[in-house]
Design an enzyme around this catalytic site. Sequence first.
Site, PDB file in Angstrom:
ATOM      1  CG  HIS A 147       5.136  -0.470   8.661  1.00 42.49           C
ATOM      2  ND1 HIS A 147       5.932   0.001   9.674  1.00 42.49           N
ATOM      3  CD2 HIS A 147       5.342  -1.812   8.607  1.00 42.49           C
ATOM      4  CE1 HIS A 147       6.606  -1.004  10.207  1.00 42.49           C
ATOM      5  NE2 HIS A 147       6.274  -2.113   9.578  1.00 42.49           N
ATOM      6  CG  HIS A 179       2.113  -0.134   2.690  1.00 43.62           C
ATOM      7  ND1 HIS A 179       1.511  -1.223   2.138  1.00 43.62           N
ATOM      8  CD2 HIS A 179       2.878   0.398   1.713  1.00 43.62           C
ATOM      9  CE1 HIS A 179       1.903  -1.358   0.879  1.00 43.62           C
ATOM     10  NE2 HIS A 179       2.742  -0.386   0.604  1.00 43.62           N
ATOM     11  CG  ASP A 187      -2.732   0.138   3.162  1.00 48.59           C
ATOM     12  OD1 ASP A 187      -2.724   1.332   2.804  1.00 48.59           O
ATOM     13  OD2 ASP A 187      -1.708  -0.551   3.216  1.00 48.59           O
TER      14      ASP A 187
END
Length: 195
Positions: free
Chosen positions: A57, A150, A155
């Site tokens: 992430h 991410h 998302d």
Amino acid sequence: MREVVLDTETTGLSPKEGHRIIEIGALELDHHVPTGRQLHLYINPEREIDEGAMAVHGISNEFLAAKPVFAEIVDEFICFIADDPLVIHNAPFDMSFINSELKRLDRNEIPMNQTIDTLVMARKQFPGAQANLDALCKRFEINNSHRNLHGALVDADLLSNVYIELLGGKQSKLFLEKDGVDSGEVPTIELEKSS
């Protein structure tokens, strides 16, 4: 009908190992249509982020240092999701983290039957095929070129589009039946005139 599409990012893979939530992204749907209302929170996990998770992430310990802890955002989070269905990709993962945070604060846990798991939906519709978010975006021709790493809100946004496609898509067709056969024609109804 209101639903909330939700995603989280975490410090690692398991709350049983003390890992915590660091980001929550949630989008509101009304009858499967995004309303534009959203919740996006970064959270200080009060612990270090695993290197493997950071590679996924890109969120650093330094970035989160000045963010609120979960106890400071819990009311805003609970208020946003309410008792509405939560649309989550791989719901057991996110729910284990959410309920671990709630339990830590002596709050009621959210029941799994409040979730709609799009991973389960995708595996039922496309058995044997890849069912991760990137694969589903490719299958449904959803542009995810902006997703380098991410991110909970990115998302959740992609997942909202995937979810709508898993339900049949934005342009699902309506067929009217005549004598048990799809005719595609709108039936005419003749009314008797009263004398």
